[in-house]
Design a protein around this motif. Structure first.
Motif, PDB file in Angstrom:
ATOM      1  N   TYR B 294       0.872  -1.135  -0.052  1.00 57.56           N
ATOM      2  CA  TYR B 294       0.012  -0.044  -0.132  1.00 57.56           C
ATOM      3  C   TYR B 294       0.997   1.439  -0.034  1.00 57.56           C
ATOM      4  O   TYR B 294       0.574   2.297  -0.572  1.00 57.56           O
ATOM      5  CB  TYR B 294      -0.716   0.175   1.180  1.00 57.56           C
ATOM      6  N   LEU B 295       2.018   1.193   0.850  1.00 57.35           N
ATOM      7  CA  LEU B 295       2.940   2.430   0.956  1.00 57.35           C
ATOM      8  C   LEU B 295       3.575   2.915  -0.423  1.00 57.35           C
ATOM      9  O   LEU B 295       3.378   3.979  -0.801  1.00 57.35           O
ATOM     10  CB  LEU B 295       3.741   2.192   2.142  1.00 57.35           C
ATOM     11  N   TYR B 296       4.166   1.618  -1.197  1.00 61.03           N
ATOM     12  CA  TYR B 296       4.898   1.918  -2.181  1.00 61.03           C
ATOM     13  C   TYR B 296       4.272   2.087  -3.509  1.00 61.03           C
ATOM     14  O   TYR B 296       4.716   2.832  -4.495  1.00 61.03           O
ATOM     15  CB  TYR B 296       6.087   1.214  -2.168  1.00 61.03           C
ATOM     16  N   PHE B 297       3.196   1.124  -3.439  1.00 55.36           N
ATOM     17  CA  PHE B 297       2.472   1.204  -4.981  1.00 55.36           C
ATOM     18  C   PHE B 297       1.191   1.330  -5.030  1.00 55.36           C
ATOM     19  O   PHE B 297       0.287   1.424  -5.963  1.00 55.36           O
ATOM     20  CB  PHE B 297       2.931  -0.269  -5.493  1.00 55.36           C
ATOM     21  N   THR B 303      -4.175   4.978  -3.181  1.00 53.90           N
ATOM     22  CA  THR B 303      -2.648   5.321  -3.642  1.00 53.90           C
ATOM     23  C   THR B 303      -2.259   6.747  -2.696  1.00 53.90           C
ATOM     24  O   THR B 303      -1.321   7.388  -2.860  1.00 53.90           O
ATOM     25  CB  THR B 303      -2.513   5.611  -5.054  1.00 53.90           C
ATOM     26  N   GLY B 304      -2.897   6.981  -1.452  1.00 52.16           N
ATOM     27  CA  GLY B 304      -2.575   8.130  -0.785  1.00 52.16           C
ATOM     28  C   GLY B 304      -1.249   8.621  -0.463  1.00 52.16           C
ATOM     29  O   GLY B 304      -0.846   9.543  -0.401  1.00 52.16           O
ATOM     30  N   LEU B 305      -0.379   7.349  -0.329  1.00 48.80           N
ATOM     31  CA  LEU B 305       0.948   7.755   0.347  1.00 48.80           C
ATOM     32  C   LEU B 305       1.890   7.562  -0.807  1.00 48.80           C
ATOM     33  O   LEU B 305       3.281   7.756  -0.201  1.00 48.80           O
ATOM     34  CB  LEU B 305       1.139   6.514   1.453  1.00 48.80           C
ATOM     35  N   VAL B 306       1.672   6.834  -1.864  1.00 46.79           N
ATOM     36  CA  VAL B 306       2.548   6.722  -2.962  1.00 46.79           C
ATOM     37  C   VAL B 306       3.706   7.745  -3.140  1.00 46.79           C
ATOM     38  O   VAL B 306       4.756   7.787  -3.123  1.00 46.79           O
ATOM     39  CB  VAL B 306       2.066   6.064  -4.242  1.00 46.79           C
ATOM     40  N   PRO B 357       0.873   3.401   7.284  1.00 46.76           N
ATOM     41  CA  PRO B 357       0.709   2.294   7.045  1.00 46.76           C
ATOM     42  C   PRO B 357       0.541   1.373   7.790  1.00 46.76           C
ATOM     43  O   PRO B 357       0.127  -0.028   7.683  1.00 46.76           O
ATOM     44  CB  PRO B 357       2.112   2.073   6.001  1.00 46.76           C
ATOM     45  N   GLY B 358       0.858   1.551   9.084  1.00 47.90           N
ATOM     46  CA  GLY B 358       0.329   0.792  10.360  1.00 47.90           C
ATOM     47  C   GLY B 358      -0.805   0.494  10.334  1.00 47.90           C
ATOM     48  O   GLY B 358      -1.249  -0.637  11.039  1.00 47.90           O
TER      49      GLY B 358
END
Lengths: 304, 412
Positions: B294-297, B303-306, B357-358
């Motif tokens: 979720y974090l990277y892709f 895709t909030g954190l990408v 992402p936790g």
């Protein structure tokens, strides 16, 4: 010499003016807090932890909560302090073979426990799962269609009343603890709202009051207890208590009563003749996320 | 002896009054700077007051993502406070004389950062009026079981240690006396171990949660320390250059070189640890990798954190390249850009990139995204402004007196 003195006194004056202006602006900025402080009485501010109050002190608190419910919600309620009974250890089991995912349990919980109407809050979340898989990642808790769907089964999840509860360990102020009969409770008047317990819970079982709950007066359930379904204050944590205001008096949890298929079994684990004991002895039973060592008191089973 | 003890009753209040005077006295630039910060801090105070009155529904947080921008910033500034120790170690353990002259800057940074850290916790509380429940003996302090109580102890302890060291040294300068090493060197030694513990405990706060696989890794505490020893020196190098420009305080070149030498190592260690975690997650795949995915892709269209995390990766890599090529490091403007980049990069990686992402996916594997609300940004900006005010005032009071010191006389 006198010139420099003049200079100093002018500076001092300017600084004093600046400080006064700053203080006034600061007071102005914090004005909304002042209103809250006014509403919050000294008694409520200084209220002791549930387990430190004498019966007389608790009595005063219960009456104050009733008065607050009348003032803020226009509802006449009765708030009791219901203690655990000797020789009782509560357990809950759920038959996944017969659950149809209708979510009447979640709705009953919502009404019984005086949850916020606007967010339609409930302590129970029902996952629609793919048959043949136990991967929650392929589950869906927000389905919006007729049930049951072919190829699916349904898994309601609520507080597992763990015997090794991570939520209790992490609380920095002991606002949450496990009672003698196995129910994990919260003192809503002691919780500081840090939400560490919500982060620690592996079952998404805790709910935070992001604002004061909204409930029409005629929908308020007046049968309330200090540690369970009384209307919670803003900014504190709450959770399923196995409806302790009912179950500690020999009645059944609201979610069980509402279940149309009889998927839910509740009872005293210490009573050999109880239905829950029969299920644990005769069915293939499992718990969620056993590998985390939380030792849940909420069991799942299939008929076959 | 008697007269000496008595005199503190007179001279200490006088010292405080003098400090207050010099803290509020300056040129036009100083007043403009402080007025600007005050304005931002007031906007933040008002946003927080509104949040207390109307409830935390005004934030972007939810039962799924129950910690957000506040705790992300808290985690970062604790690292900043711990990073200040990277000046203390050379100064006191390796007797670096030039570093000794400026070490107080690192200690003052720790004070400002700790005040910010405590404020970030307070603004995250749903019931700040019940803060007293957390005070040992008066409330019910769940020590030693709750990691949060450990954090209360180490953060406040570290704040007191640094206040004592800085306060004592500056007061002695004010009196024109040579500081007695017995009154501060032991505390400096304690502060070195304490700085490590401060950030370790903060990492254990997350790492101890079995239900959150993204945090539940033994590498979290080492990662926290590595990133702290990147951001602390980065901020200090920038700060020392500013001090050199806007004050008459003599900042030698060698402390800056030492801090950059420290960063050359820590920036690589930090990147390596991030890479090690990414490898473990993606090579294994499955449920363990969901948060990292979720974090990277992004995942299922969320895709909030990408963009955040890839900016952080780019900034950190850019900073590492500049630091590791001596020819580039010597170009001050480029170096400063790299330092700012690293600072922002770690702020993202250790803030939003670690906390959010936790919670995504949630413990029931639902994907509910989080976007900070305007209220949260205001409160956050307000606390940063207040932290900069504290730092400015502390430097303004301390540096002129520290400069009057006879060189190296306070060598421990």
């Amino acid at each position: 010499m006198s010139e420099s003195q003049d200079f100093v006194s002018r500076r001092t004056m300017l600084k004093t003016a600046g400080a006064t202006l700053g203080a006034a602006a600061f007071a102005r900025a914090l004005a909304p807090v002042a209103e809250v402080v006014e509403e919050l009485g000294a008694e409520e501010f200084l209220q002791k932890h549930y387990r430190e109050m004498t019966p007389a002190e608790l009595e005063v608190v219960l009456r104050r909560i009733e008065a607050d419910a009348l003032e803020n919600y226009g509802a006449e309620v009765h708030v009791r302090d219901v203690r655990p009974r000797e020789g009782v250890q509560f357990g809950y089991a759920l038959n996944l073979s017969v659950c149809i995912g209708c979510r009447r349990c979640a709705d009953a919980c919502h009404r019984e426990n005086n949850h916020d109407r606007r967010t339609n809050q409930s302590y129970i979340r029902v996952l629609e799962m793919q048959q043949g898989s136990f991967d929650m990642e392929h589950g869906d808790a927000t389905y919006d269609h007729a049930v049951p769907q072919p190829g699916k089964y349904y898994m309601p999840v609520q507080c597992q009343q763990c015997d090794n509860p991570p939520c209790v360990d992490v609380c920095p102020v002991e606002a949450t603890w496990k009672e003698r009969d196995g129910i994990v409770v919260v003192d809503y008047d002691w919780c500081i709202g840090c939400r560490y317990c919500e982060a620690a819970c592996p079952y998404h079982a805790r709910r935070f009051n992001w604002e004061a709950p909204e409930i029409p007066a005629e929908e308020v359930n007046p049968d309330q207890a200090y540690l369970s379904n009384r209307i919670r204050p803003q900014g504190v944590m709450e959770k399923c208590t196995f409806c302790l205001h009912r179950t500690r008096e020999g009645r059944l949890p609201a979610c069980l009563e509402a279940c149309p298929t009889g998927a839910r079994v509740f009872g005293n684990l210490l009573d050999p003749s109880s239905e829950i004991r029969w299920v644990l002895a005769n069915k293939r039973v499992f718990v969620l996320k056993e590998e985390l060592g939380t030792r849940p008191r909420f069991f799942y089973f299939f008929d076959e | 002896m008697q007269t000496k003890a008595d005199s503190h009753w007179v001279s200490y209040p006088r010292f405080l009054a003098r400090a207050l005077w010099s803290a509020t006295d300056g040129g036009v630039t100083f007043y403009a700077w402080m007025t600007g910060l005050t304005a931002i801090a007031l906007v933040g105070a008002h946003a927080w007051a509104t949040q207390v009155a109307q409830g935390m529904a005004l934030t972007g947080m939810s039962d799924h993502v129950s910690w957000g921008l506040y705790i992300a910033n808290f985690t970062f500034v604790v690292g900043l406070a711990a990073g200040g120790v990277m000046m203390v170690i050379p100064a006191y353990l390796y007797r670096d004389h030039d570093m000794h002259d400026v070490v107080i800057v690192g200690e003052l940074l720790a004070i400002a950062a700790l005040i910010m850290a405590l404020l970030f916790v307070v603004v995250d509380l749903g019931r700040p009026d019940r803060f007293w429940h957390l005070i040992p003996l008066i409330g019910r302090f769940h020590w030693p079981i709750s990691m949060l109580t450990w954090d209360v102890v180490v953060l406040n302890g570290y704040l007191l240690i640094n206040l004592h060291i800085c306060g004592y040294l500056v007061y002695m300068r004010y009196l024109g006396r040579t500081p007695d090493p017995r009154w501060y060197v032991p505390f400096v030694m304690i502060s070195i171990a304490w700085a490590i513990s401060v950030h370790t405990v903060t990492a254990f706060l997350y790492g101890g949660l079995g239900g959150r696989p993204f945090w539940n890794t033994a590498l979290l505490a080492p990662r926290f320390l590595a990133s702290a020893f990147v951001t602390g020196p980065a901020f200090l190098v920038l700060l020392l250059q500013i001090v050199r420009r806007v004050t008459t305080f003599r900042v030698p070149e060698s402390p800056i070189r030492t801090l950059i030498a420290v960063m050359r190592v820590t920036v690589l260690v930090n990147l390596f640890m991030v890479f090690a975690e990414v490898f473990t997650a993606f090579y294994t795949g499955g449920a363990h990798a969901t948060a990292a995915r979720y974090l990277y892709f992004g995942m299922h269209g969320a895709t909030g954190l990408v963009p955040w995390i890839w900016s952080a990766v780019a900034l950190n890599l850019f900073g590492a390249v500049v630091l590791l090529v001596p020819a580039l490091t010597r170009r001050t403007a480029l170096l400063d850009v790299a330092l700012v980049g690293i600072f922002v990069g770690v702020w993202i990686e250790k803030g939003m990139g670690l906390i959010i992402p936790g919670f995504i996916p949630s413990t029931l594997h639902e994907i509910v995204e989080y976007v900070p609300s305007l209220i949260e940004w205001r409160v956050t900006a307000g606390i940063w402004a207040l932290g900069l005010m504290v730092l400015t005032i502390a430097l303004k009071v301390a540096l002129p007196w520290m400069q009057t010191a006879p060189a190296h006389s306070h060598d421990g």
